[in-house]
Design an enzyme around this catalytic site. Sequence first.
Site, short mmCIF file in Angstrom:
data_model
loop_
_atom_site.label_atom_id
_atom_site.label_comp_id
_atom_site.label_asym_id
_atom_site.label_seq_id
_atom_site.Cartn_x
_atom_site.Cartn_y
_atom_site.Cartn_z
N GLU A 84 0.80 -1.29 -0.22
CA GLU A 84 0.19 -0.20 -0.06
C GLU A 84 0.45 1.66 0.10
O GLU A 84 0.29 2.57 -0.57
CB GLU A 84 -1.05 0.33 0.91
CG GLU A 84 -1.69 -1.08 1.54
CD GLU A 84 -3.42 -0.78 0.44
OE1 GLU A 84 -3.28 0.53 -0.76
OE2 GLU A 84 -3.57 -2.06 -0.47
N GLU A 115 9.10 -22.09 7.02
CA GLU A 115 9.47 -20.98 7.91
C GLU A 115 10.19 -22.08 9.29
O GLU A 115 10.66 -21.31 9.73
CB GLU A 115 7.51 -20.92 9.11
CG GLU A 115 7.35 -21.78 9.41
CD GLU A 115 5.75 -22.05 10.42
OE1 GLU A 115 6.12 -22.16 11.35
OE2 GLU A 115 4.92 -21.32 9.63
#
Length: 301
Positions: A84, A115
Site C-alpha cells: 500500500e 518457516e
Amino acid sequence: MDKLTKLITESYNEKSTNLDQMSIREVLELMNEEDRLVPEAVQQVLPTVEKVVMAVKKALKNGGRLFYVGAGTSGRIGLLDAVECPPTFSSDPEQVQAVLAGGEKALMVAVEGAEDDMDLGERDLVQRRVNQRDVVIGIAASGRTPYVKGALKYAKKIGAVTVSLTSNRNSDISQYATYPIEVITGPEILTGSTRLKAATAHKLILNMISTASMVQVGKVYQNLMIDVNATNYKLKERAKNIVCEATGVSYEKATQVLDETGYVVKPAIVMLLGQVSYEKANKLLEESNGLVREAIKQSER
C-alpha cells in the site's frame, strides 16, 4: 513440556471454554470484547514504536529501506502494509518490502518447511542485498519462528537496525532486535489462532510505523496524501480534491494546475499557495527536501 505450549499466544482462554456451545451472537460479543484489549496492548509499546519510526525515518532519508519479514499470517500482514505504500505515498516499491517465507506462492498456501528454515531467512535477505542502512522488522506472534530468527540474526550481524514484533514476552527473536516490540494481547478465543488478536495488534503497529515514517519524510501535508500516485481516474479525482482542500481553490483551478504538473500534487500546492511557477515550485521542493510547508515558507522570502 514443549516450549511452544508455554507461550501466552498458545495458552488457553478461560472465557471461551464453551466456544463450541455458544450462540452466534455470544461468539461475536466475546470476540468483540477480546478485540477491545488490542488497542490497550498496543498503547503499552508506543515508546518502542516511536524509536522504530525514528530509525525508519533516518533510514529512508539516507537511502535505506524498510523490510517486513515473516511467515504465514505474519508475512502476509507485512505484505499488506508494504504494497500500500507506493499508491499511498508514491514511494519506490523497493523502499518498503515484504519478505515472506516461501516467497510469493506462500501468499495463498503454506510452503512446507519454509518457516522452519533459519538459513532461508538469511538467504532471502542476502538476495535483497540488505545492508547497514536498512531497517528489518521480523514479525512472529510466537516470537520463535526460525525463518524470522535467521533473518534478524543476519540483519543484526551486518549492522542493520533490527526490530522484533511479537506477542510473547522475552521471545527468541527479541534477542536479535535493536528494538524489541512485544505486544501482549493474551490468549486467543480459539486457542493458538494468532490470526486474531495478535495479528490485529501487529497490523495496527505496522500501520503506525509506515504512516508516521512517511509523514516524517514529507509525504503528507496537513493530513493529506500529497504524494498520491494518480495512476487512474479515482486517484486523479482524489488528487484534485487534495489540492482543493489544501489550497481552497476551485475544482476547475485544481484541474488546470494538476494538468500542468502531470498530476503531481506537491508542486501544484506550492504553485498555488506560494504563487510561483511550476519550475520554481519544483526548485523550492528540492531545496526543502520535499517538505511542502518549508517550500511555501521559502517562496515568501
